[in-house]
Scaffold this active site. Structure first.
Site, PDB file in Angstrom:
ATOM      1  CE  LYS A 106     -22.339 -29.647  -8.807  1.00  0.00           C
ATOM      2  NZ  LYS A 106     -23.590 -29.684  -9.549  1.00  0.00           N
ATOM      3  CE  LYS A 148     -19.715 -31.150 -11.386  1.00  0.00           C
ATOM      4  NZ  LYS A 148     -21.096 -30.909 -11.665  1.00  0.00           N
TER       5      LYS A 148
HETATM    6  C1  PBG Z   1     -25.770 -28.993 -12.328  1.00  0.00           C
HETATM    7  C2  PBG Z   1     -24.409 -29.380 -12.701  1.00  0.00           C
HETATM    8  C3  PBG Z   1     -23.278 -28.578 -12.880  1.00  0.00           C
HETATM    9  C4  PBG Z   1     -22.281 -29.418 -13.388  1.00  0.00           C
HETATM   10  C5  PBG Z   1     -22.830 -30.685 -13.469  1.00  0.00           C
HETATM   11  N1  PBG Z   1     -24.127 -30.651 -13.026  1.00  0.00           N
HETATM   12  C6  PBG Z   1     -23.074 -27.137 -12.713  1.00  0.00           C
HETATM   13  C7  PBG Z   1     -23.215 -26.491 -11.431  1.00  0.00           C
HETATM   14  O1  PBG Z   1     -23.353 -27.107 -10.382  1.00  0.00           O
HETATM   15  O2  PBG Z   1     -23.237 -25.254 -11.459  1.00  0.00           O
HETATM   16  C8  PBG Z   1     -20.882 -29.004 -13.799  1.00  0.00           C
HETATM   17  C9  PBG Z   1     -20.279 -29.832 -14.869  1.00  0.00           C
HETATM   18  C10 PBG Z   1     -19.063 -29.271 -15.510  1.00  0.00           C
HETATM   19  O3  PBG Z   1     -18.557 -28.174 -15.169  1.00  0.00           O
HETATM   20  O4  PBG Z   1     -18.560 -29.946 -16.412  1.00  0.00           O
HETATM   21  N2  PBG Z   1     -26.055 -28.864 -11.001  1.00  0.00           N
END
Ligand code: PBG
Length: 333
Positions: A202, A255
């Site tokens: 991520k 992601k």
């Molecule tokens: C929470 C999380 C996020 C997303 C999914 N879980 C945001 C972040 O890490 O700031 C992003 C999902 C999206 O942009 O569709 N940690």
């Protein structure tokens, strides 16, 4: 043999031939719809940058789940939006038995028992400072997100989700060691059958902008680069994935998705694990905005993106286009 013996266009000459030889397919059965649920406050709050996506009440989420399931979308990824007063330093509303996700889980399970309910396990929606873990102060006096203390709390969140009916838990915090800690905690709580979908690679991405508007989770200070990955790093993504496999993850995730297709392919190749791609909020917003401006055909573009993620190696597509894509796919077939 090359041209003129070989003519690649021969096999592109009819729709039947093209269909017969298509290497990659997107079916509704591959789609997971993310859903934002708030326990109180006004219902159906539209999210400006994400036309068609709203924050839902629990009752609205039940109805939405029914509709999605009828369209052939088999699962949801649930995000809770607690009210401001529920937020605190350590995000304790995240493991509250009567928290928004926990209540939504039992309500949606009752309404649509066969729907797969995946929960995002993180603290950022629940902490007053908006970071994905708890804070501590380093010896030099700087604030940091404390890895090991956060991991303990994340394990608590995962167990509370599993107990409330989550079919799969998906940690998105990017703390080190959280997959192993969550596995151990789930097993200790009698939830040894609950799979973990690890947000393995991520990235600290600008593509999450609209999501933070949706759940109100933008960090109050600093950014997430101390725990989420640097978008420049591919080898590190594979290392993260391999570590999650070692820690007991059942499924992995990359992601964002579209700008990271190389890593979807690399992680799949390196691990052979079931793999999800998260087509995130900013990716959805871009397509919507371009379509609204008349620059792109939305259906064709969205389906082409989803097909590309499958071609790269994703088994599961987490996308805000899930409902529309299921409708489009039903028309096309
Ligand atoms: C929470 C999380 C996020 C997303 C999914 N879980 C945001 C972040 O890490 O700031 C992003 C999902 C999206 O942009 O569709 N940690």
């Amino acid at each position: 043999m090359a041209f003129p013996q070989t003519r690649m266009r021969r096999l592109r000459s009819s729709s039947a031939l093209r269909g017969l030889l298509r290497e990659t397919e997107v079916a509704p059965s591959r789609l997971i719809m993310p859903m934002f649920i708030s326990a109180d406050g006004p219902s159906r709050v539209p999210i400006e940058a994400m036309p068609g996506i709203e924050r839902l009440s629990i009752a609205e989420a039940e109805a939405e789940a029914q509709e999605l399931f009828a369209l052939g979308v088999p699962g949801l990824l649930l995000f809770g939006v607690p009210s401001q007063p529920e937020k605190d330093d350590c995000g304790s509303a995240a493991w509250d038995e009567a928290g928004v996700v926990q209540l939504a889980l039992s309500a949606i399970k009752r309404a649509v028992p066969q729907m797969l309910l995946i929960t995002d396990v993180c603290l950022c929606e629940y902490t007053s400072h908006g970071h994905c873990g708890v804070l501590s102060v380093t010896p030099s006096g700087a604030r940091q997100v404390d890895n090991d203390a956060s991991v303990e709390l994340l394990a608590r969140v995962a167990v509370s989700h599993a107990r409330a009916g989550a079919d799969v838990v998906a940690p998105s915090d990017m703390m080190d060691g959280r997959v192993a800690a969550i596995r151990k905690a789930l097993d200790g709580a009698g939830c040894e059958q609950t799979p973990i979908l690890a947000y393995s690679a991520k990235f600290a991405s600008a593509f999450y902008g609209p999501f933070r508007e949706a759940v109100g989770s933008a960090p109050a200070f600093g950014d997430r680069r101390g725990y989420q990955m640097d978008p420049a790093n591919g080898c590190e993504a594979v290392r993260e994935a391999l570590l999650d496999v070692e820690e007991g993850a059942d499924m992995l995730m990359v992601k964002p998705a579209l700008a990271y297709c190389d890593l979807i392919a690399a992680v799949k190749r390196a691990t052979s694990m079931p793999l999800a791609a998260y087509n995130v909020s900013g990716e959805y917003a871009m397509v919507k905005a371009a379509a609204a401006a008349g620059c792109l055909d939305e259906m064709e573009t969205a389906l082409e993106i989803l097909t590309s993620l499958r071609r790269a190696g994703a088994d599961v597509l987490i996308t805000y286009h899930a409902k529309e894509a299921a409708r489009w796919l039903a028309q096309i077939v």
